[in-house]
Design a protein around this motif. Structure first.
Motif, short mmCIF file in Angstrom:
data_model
loop_
_atom_site.label_atom_id
_atom_site.label_comp_id
_atom_site.label_asym_id
_atom_site.label_seq_id
_atom_site.Cartn_x
_atom_site.Cartn_y
_atom_site.Cartn_z
N LEU A 1 0.83 -1.21 0.00
CA LEU A 1 0.00 0.00 0.00
C LEU A 1 0.86 1.25 0.00
N TYR A 2 1.97 1.22 0.73
CA TYR A 2 2.88 2.36 0.75
C TYR A 2 3.44 2.63 -0.64
N ILE A 3 3.85 1.57 -1.32
CA ILE A 3 4.41 1.73 -2.67
C ILE A 3 3.36 2.25 -3.63
N ILE A 4 2.15 1.70 -3.55
CA ILE A 4 1.06 2.17 -4.42
C ILE A 4 0.75 3.63 -4.15
N ARG A 5 0.72 4.01 -2.89
CA ARG A 5 0.44 5.40 -2.52
C ARG A 5 1.51 6.33 -3.07
N ARG A 6 2.78 5.92 -2.95
CA ARG A 6 3.87 6.75 -3.47
C ARG A 6 3.77 6.91 -4.99
N CYS A 7 3.43 5.83 -5.67
CA CYS A 7 3.29 5.89 -7.12
C CYS A 7 2.14 6.81 -7.52
N LEU A 8 1.03 6.72 -6.82
CA LEU A 8 -0.11 7.59 -7.13
C LEU A 8 0.24 9.05 -6.93
N VAL A 9 0.93 9.36 -5.85
CA VAL A 9 1.32 10.75 -5.59
C VAL A 9 2.25 11.23 -6.68
N MET A 10 3.19 10.38 -7.09
CA MET A 10 4.10 10.76 -8.16
C MET A 10 3.35 11.03 -9.46
N LEU A 11 2.40 10.15 -9.78
CA LEU A 11 1.64 10.34 -11.02
C LEU A 11 0.78 11.60 -10.96
N LEU A 12 0.19 11.86 -9.82
CA LEU A 12 -0.67 13.04 -9.70
C LEU A 12 0.12 14.34 -9.72
N CYS A 13 1.31 14.32 -9.18
CA CYS A 13 2.11 15.54 -9.08
C CYS A 13 3.05 15.75 -10.26
N TRP A 14 3.13 14.76 -11.16
CA TRP A 14 4.06 14.85 -12.27
C TRP A 14 3.58 15.85 -13.30
N ARG A 15 4.51 16.65 -13.79
CA ARG A 15 4.20 17.64 -14.83
C ARG A 15 5.24 17.56 -15.93
N GLU A 16 4.81 17.88 -17.14
CA GLU A 16 5.76 17.96 -18.25
C GLU A 16 6.64 19.20 -18.02
N PRO A 17 7.93 19.07 -18.28
CA PRO A 17 8.78 20.25 -18.16
C PRO A 17 8.41 21.27 -19.23
N ARG A 18 8.39 22.54 -18.86
CA ARG A 18 8.05 23.60 -19.80
C ARG A 18 9.25 23.92 -20.69
N GLU A 19 8.95 24.14 -21.94
CA GLU A 19 10.01 24.54 -22.84
C GLU A 19 10.11 26.07 -22.83
N SER A 20 11.30 26.58 -22.68
CA SER A 20 11.49 28.02 -22.61
C SER A 20 11.79 28.62 -23.95
#
Length: 50
Positions: free
Chosen positions: A31-50
């Motif tokens: 459950l800890y691993i699944i929770r960490r993966c979900l948080v990573m997926l939810l907080c992940w963003r594409e890097p902006r191109e400048s």
């Protein structure tokens, strides 16, 4: 050889007694691993191109 069989039977009984706590630890770790993966997926963003 008879005493070895008795020792193995004792160890088997002890393993059965430890199994619920072991499975609880495994479940908590999964459950800890699944929770960490979900948080990573939810907080992940594409890097902006400048």
């Amino acid at each position: 050889m008879g005493s070895n069989n008795k020792d193995l039977q004792r160890q088997g009984k002890n393993n059965k007694l430890l199994t619920p706590s072991r499975s609880l630890k495994e479940t908590r770790s999964r459950l800890y691993i699944i929770r960490r993966c979900l948080v990573m997926l939810l907080c992940w963003r594409e890097p902006r191109e400048s």
